[in-house]
Design a protein around this motif. Structure first.
Motif, PDB file in Angstrom:
ATOM      1  N   ILE A  80      35.495 -19.439  -3.593  1.00 55.38           N
ATOM      2  CA  ILE A  80      36.275 -18.562  -2.708  1.00 55.38           C
ATOM      3  C   ILE A  80      35.346 -17.772  -1.803  1.00 55.38           C
ATOM      4  O   ILE A  80      35.575 -17.653  -0.589  1.00 55.38           O
ATOM      5  CB  ILE A  80      37.155 -17.605  -3.539  1.00 55.38           C
ATOM      6  N   GLU A  81      34.279 -17.232  -2.383  1.00 52.44           N
ATOM      7  CA  GLU A  81      33.359 -16.412  -1.579  1.00 52.44           C
ATOM      8  C   GLU A  81      32.603 -17.267  -0.559  1.00 52.44           C
ATOM      9  O   GLU A  81      32.191 -16.756   0.488  1.00 52.44           O
ATOM     10  CB  GLU A  81      32.388 -15.691  -2.511  1.00 52.44           C
ATOM     11  N   ARG A  82      32.452 -18.549  -0.862  1.00 53.21           N
ATOM     12  CA  ARG A  82      31.735 -19.418   0.061  1.00 53.21           C
ATOM     13  C   ARG A  82      32.634 -20.012   1.136  1.00 53.21           C
ATOM     14  O   ARG A  82      32.255 -20.153   2.298  1.00 53.21           O
ATOM     15  CB  ARG A  82      31.057 -20.551  -0.725  1.00 53.21           C
ATOM     16  N   THR A  83      33.879 -20.387   0.734  1.00 53.79           N
ATOM     17  CA  THR A  83      34.767 -21.105   1.662  1.00 53.79           C
ATOM     18  C   THR A  83      36.048 -20.364   1.991  1.00 53.79           C
ATOM     19  O   THR A  83      36.760 -20.764   2.909  1.00 53.79           O
ATOM     20  CB  THR A  83      35.150 -22.470   1.070  1.00 53.79           C
ATOM     21  N   GLY A  84      36.349 -19.326   1.205  1.00 53.57           N
ATOM     22  CA  GLY A  84      37.585 -18.585   1.437  1.00 53.57           C
ATOM     23  C   GLY A  84      38.816 -19.219   0.827  1.00 53.57           C
ATOM     24  O   GLY A  84      39.936 -18.758   1.065  1.00 53.57           O
ATOM     25  N   LYS A  85      38.643 -20.252   0.031  1.00 52.30           N
ATOM     26  CA  LYS A  85      39.806 -20.919  -0.572  1.00 52.30           C
ATOM     27  C   LYS A  85      39.382 -21.636  -1.858  1.00 52.30           C
ATOM     28  O   LYS A  85      38.199 -21.724  -2.192  1.00 52.30           O
ATOM     29  CB  LYS A  85      40.398 -21.928   0.403  1.00 52.30           C
ATOM     30  N   LEU A 177      45.452 -21.446 -10.419  1.00 50.50           N
ATOM     31  CA  LEU A 177      46.626 -20.949  -9.704  1.00 50.50           C
ATOM     32  C   LEU A 177      46.671 -19.427  -9.734  1.00 50.50           C
ATOM     33  O   LEU A 177      47.008 -18.776  -8.731  1.00 50.50           O
ATOM     34  CB  LEU A 177      47.899 -21.530 -10.325  1.00 50.50           C
ATOM     35  N   LEU A 178      46.312 -18.842 -10.879  1.00 48.24           N
ATOM     36  CA  LEU A 178      46.287 -17.382 -10.968  1.00 48.24           C
ATOM     37  C   LEU A 178      45.169 -16.798 -10.102  1.00 48.24           C
ATOM     38  O   LEU A 178      45.323 -15.716  -9.514  1.00 48.24           O
ATOM     39  CB  LEU A 178      46.105 -16.950 -12.427  1.00 48.24           C
ATOM     40  N   ILE A 179      44.054 -17.500 -10.035  1.00 47.50           N
ATOM     41  CA  ILE A 179      42.959 -17.065  -9.155  1.00 47.50           C
ATOM     42  C   ILE A 179      43.439 -17.042  -7.700  1.00 47.50           C
ATOM     43  O   ILE A 179      43.150 -16.106  -6.937  1.00 47.50           O
ATOM     44  CB  ILE A 179      41.743 -18.006  -9.292  1.00 47.50           C
ATOM     45  N   ILE A 180      44.187 -18.060  -7.331  1.00 48.54           N
ATOM     46  CA  ILE A 180      44.712 -18.115  -5.962  1.00 48.54           C
ATOM     47  C   ILE A 180      45.685 -16.961  -5.707  1.00 48.54           C
ATOM     48  O   ILE A 180      45.670 -16.341  -4.633  1.00 48.54           O
ATOM     49  CB  ILE A 180      45.408 -19.470  -5.718  1.00 48.54           C
ATOM     50  N   VAL A 181      46.521 -16.662  -6.702  1.00 49.45           N
ATOM     51  CA  VAL A 181      47.437 -15.518  -6.563  1.00 49.45           C
ATOM     52  C   VAL A 181      46.633 -14.235  -6.370  1.00 49.45           C
ATOM     53  O   VAL A 181      46.957 -13.397  -5.512  1.00 49.45           O
ATOM     54  CB  VAL A 181      48.361 -15.405  -7.789  1.00 49.45           C
ATOM     55  N   GLY A 182      45.566 -14.074  -7.169  1.00 46.29           N
ATOM     56  CA  GLY A 182      44.710 -12.896  -7.017  1.00 46.29           C
ATOM     57  C   GLY A 182      44.086 -12.826  -5.638  1.00 46.29           C
ATOM     58  O   GLY A 182      43.987 -11.744  -5.028  1.00 46.29           O
ATOM     59  N   LEU A 183      43.680 -13.978  -5.108  1.00 48.60           N
ATOM     60  CA  LEU A 183      43.105 -14.039  -3.763  1.00 48.60           C
ATOM     61  C   LEU A 183      44.130 -13.604  -2.715  1.00 48.60           C
ATOM     62  O   LEU A 183      43.818 -12.820  -1.807  1.00 48.60           O
ATOM     63  CB  LEU A 183      42.628 -15.464  -3.484  1.00 48.60           C
TER      64      LEU A 183
END
Length: 710
Positions: A80-85, A177-183
């Motif tokens: 996430i920190e590298r690509t934003g997703k 999926l939860l990581i994505i929700v947190g993002l």
């Protein structure tokens, strides 16, 4: 998507980096974590080898859980920190390439082992285990079996160790999926990512830890396997990953101290915790937090103290193949046990040492070639398709084991001689010759077939009528004539419930309403029933509750039976049961009922074989006499004494189960026994007329005489 391993998610190591050979390796490689894996797998291997001085070796699985949570979260957060997703398809494709080839290979090997060495009668059970392991839900299947009194004689499954892999796979499906929700939340409210994920983790770790403690106290047998009691362990590892930037600010001295504390905690867990301790629960905090401390220590003190020891090259090598070792070693233990019997520590250690050979071979020639295949790494779809097909192949291997042993065995209507007495009728047709039945070596057909014996049980189990060992809440089921004016209650343990098929037919014929109150391994008595040398509190509470129900409903007759013959005096708190304790408990309980106008009829316990009869029949279908055994007479001594003391009726059917004192395995083409000393439902149904007649005879001189006269 399927597949994960016990803490063998895509590791941040040369073995696990998402690169092809020859390219630059990940700088995130943590040799100390590979060494920690080696410690974890070492604990598991030594424990499964049967080495007594490491009674807590099973905590190695908890160590793996923490490592898994840390590694997978580190990968996702850095992405996430590298690509934003988070590239979900790529994430699951990596899992498939990394984990499924070796897992599928071992599952197929487990199917071969089951067919070759394990009991014929358990092929279907283990086949379904393999299917559920292929789809990573075997932990729930094992949890169900752990509280299934009817499954207590099932040997250790060759894929039992896949329970922890199933827990992790279920975590990995949900966690990204939860990581994505947190993002999304962090972006929506313009919050920093890592603190937001930390809060989200707290919402997972705290309640699941609380649930784990609760379940371990109230339902320990299921708590060990289910995902909901283990999520917090993976969550702790995830929390360490989320806070990794903060750990870098720790001084080397503090980090080194954490390493020492972590090592001491793991040593305590391995040497001083044992299988008798409630697990996972709060005690699992020791290895979990110790593992977390060791991971933290490696952030800023990787080249000193404990972290430096963990990074020792032999440890790193073992850690690198630890996934394969975990997969293969259990097959050696199960196979060795089937072949040799009880292994002993020396033989157990030899077997787990031998598992290094297939572990290295599968790592070298199966895992890595698939994992680093240029074609697969370029195609997420192809990787996922490969994973799905491998899982399907493993499931098919399990389904093959479910094919029936006997394809032409079917039942009374399929008998080659329709005039031949079926089941107990063979005894009633020739009482004098019945004493020689145990010498008969062959049968035209056997119903149920040996591989179906454990399924030949009353439908009361499917209806939930039998209360599990963990529960103290009574469950009442109705059989017979539901509108009958007279009520008969069947009360006791599984040895009582085995008679419900016959009582159901009797009730319908006589117009009796039959109600059941039964609980696994729980005799109906006022004494303190014991289990594993401890008060069986759930049973004792259930007993009191059922007695209150019976005194309120006032059935005309209570029919009871039981397996246990010993108990502790009520309220004594003793951990030692005696026949006198059970006798006084039965007298007290039955007197309570009879003083309220409720007649009691005790059905004596049937004789118990030393080994599983159905397995013997499967192994010796043409030598059935070798499966017969001598009955110990008289059966139900304590029940008889209590009945004589309080004037209760006694029903004894031992002569139509073990005529002449010998108990045949097959009578009238019917298999007599299923688990332990339990009778098959088919054989009980052939005893319906006999039970009816003797029930009438036994209670004829009691207050229930008017009931049975009709």
């Amino acid at each position: 998507m399927t597949a994960t391993s016990t803490a063998h998610v895509e590791p941040l190591t040369p073995q696990g980096s998402e690169v092809t050979p020859g390219k630059h390796r990940s700088t995130a490689f943590r040799p100390d974590i590979e060494g920690l894996r080696a410690v974890a797998i070492g604990l598991v291997l030594i424990y499964h080898a049967g080495v007594d001085w490491v009674p807590g070796g099973f905590v190695g699985v908890d160590v793996f859980f923490v490592i898994s949570g840390f590694l997978i979260t580190s990968l996702l957060v850095r992405e996430i920190e590298r690509t934003g997703k988070v590239a979900l398809a790529q994430f699951y494709a990596r899992r498939a390439r990394r984990l499924l080839p070796a897992a599928a290979l071992v599952l197929v090997a487990a199917a071969v082992l089951t067919w070759w060495l394990l009991p014929l009668t358990q092929r279907r059970v283990f086949g379904l285990d393999i299917v559920s392991a292929a789809f990573y839900v075997v932990n729930w299947r094992l949890a169900d079996r752990s509280v299934d009194y009817l499954a207590e004689d099932v040997a250790a499954s060759p894929v039992q160790h896949f329970w922890s892999l199933a827990v992790e796979e279920q975590f990995y499906i949900v966690w990204p999926l939860l990581i994505i929700v947190g993002l999304l939340v962090a972006r929506r409210f313009r919050l920093p990512l890592r603190p937001t994920l930390g809060v989200a983790l707290g919402l997972v770790v705290v309640p699941t830890l609380g649930w784990s403690i609760h379940q371990t106290a109230t339902s320990p047998t299921t708590a060990f396997f289910v995902t909901t009691t283990r999520l917090w362990e993976l969550g702790i590892g995830a929390a360490v990953a989320v806070a990794s930037l903060w750990w870098k600010t720790l001084s080397r001295r503090v980090a080194a101290a954490l390493g020492v504390l972590g090592a001491l905690g793991l040593a305590y867990s391995g040497f001083l915790i044992d299988a008798g301790d409630p697990w996972p629960g709060s005690l699992a905090l020791v290895p979990v937090l110790s593992t977390a401390a060791l991971i933290v220590a490696g952030v800023s003190a990787a080249d000193t103290g404990v972290s430096r020891v963990l990074a020792w090259r032999p440890f790193v090598w073992v850690g690198g193949i630890s996934y394969s070792l975990y997969l293969w070693h259990w097959l050696f233990v199960v196979g060795g046990t089937a072949y040799y019997g009880e292994l002993g520590a020396k033989r157990g250690l030899v077997l787990v040492a031998l598992s290094f050979i297939p572990a290295w071979l599968s790592h070298r020639f199966v895992e890595n070639p698939v994992r680093f295949s240029p074609r697969l790494t370029r195609s997420n779809g192809l990787s996922l398709s490969l994973g799905g097909n491998l899982s399907l192949a493993a499931a098919i291997a399990g389904l093959v084991l479910c094919l029936p042993l006997v394809t032409t065995n079917p039942g009374p209507s399929a008998s080659t001689d329709p005039t031949k007495p079926f089941g107990a009728a063979a005894i009633l047709a020739d009482p004098a010759g019945a004493k020689e039945l145990w010498k008969v070596d062959t049968a035209a057909s056997i119903t149920p077939s040996p591989d179906q014996a454990t399924a030949d049980v009353p439908d009361a189990y499917d209806k939930g009528c039998q209360v599990s060992q963990d529960s103290s809440t009574p469950v009442e089921c109705v059989y017979g004539d539901e509108n009958g004016t007279e009520t008969v209650a069947l009360v006791g343990d599984s040895k009582a419930l085995q008679w419900i098929t016959a009582l159901d037919a009797i009730g319908k014929d006589r117009g009796w309403r039959i109600i059941t109150h039964t609980k696994s391994a729980c005799a109906f008595t006022a004494a303190d029933v014991l289990k594993d040398g401890k008060p069986y509190d759930a049973c004792n509470e259930w007993n009191d509750a059922v007695t209150s129900i019976l005194l309120e409903e006032k059935p005309s007759l209570v029919v009871t039976s039981q397996n246990a013959s010993k108990a502790a005096p009520a309220g004594s708190g003793s951990s030692s049961g005696t026949s006198d304790g059970m006798l006084s408990g039965l007298e007290e309980r039955w007197t309570q009922l009879q003083d309220a106008g409720i007649t009691v009829a005790a059905l004596t316990n049937n004789a118990s074989p030393g080994d599983e009869v159905y397995e013997c029949v499967a192994q010796h279908p043409d030598q059935l006499s070798t499966c017969a055994f001598e009955a110990a007479y008289p059966t139900g001594k304590v029940q008889r004494a209590a009945a004589e003391s309080v004037g209760a009726a006694v029903l004894d059917l031992s002569d139509v189960i073990c005529p002449g004192g010998m108990c045949p395995a097959v009578i009238g083409d019917v298999l007599v026994y299923r688990q332990g000393s339990h009778l098959t439902q088919t054989y009980v149904s052939t005893l319906t007329g006999t039970l009816d007649a003797r029930l009438v005879e036994a209670v004829a001189a009691t207050p229930a005489a008017a009931l049975v006269a009709g």
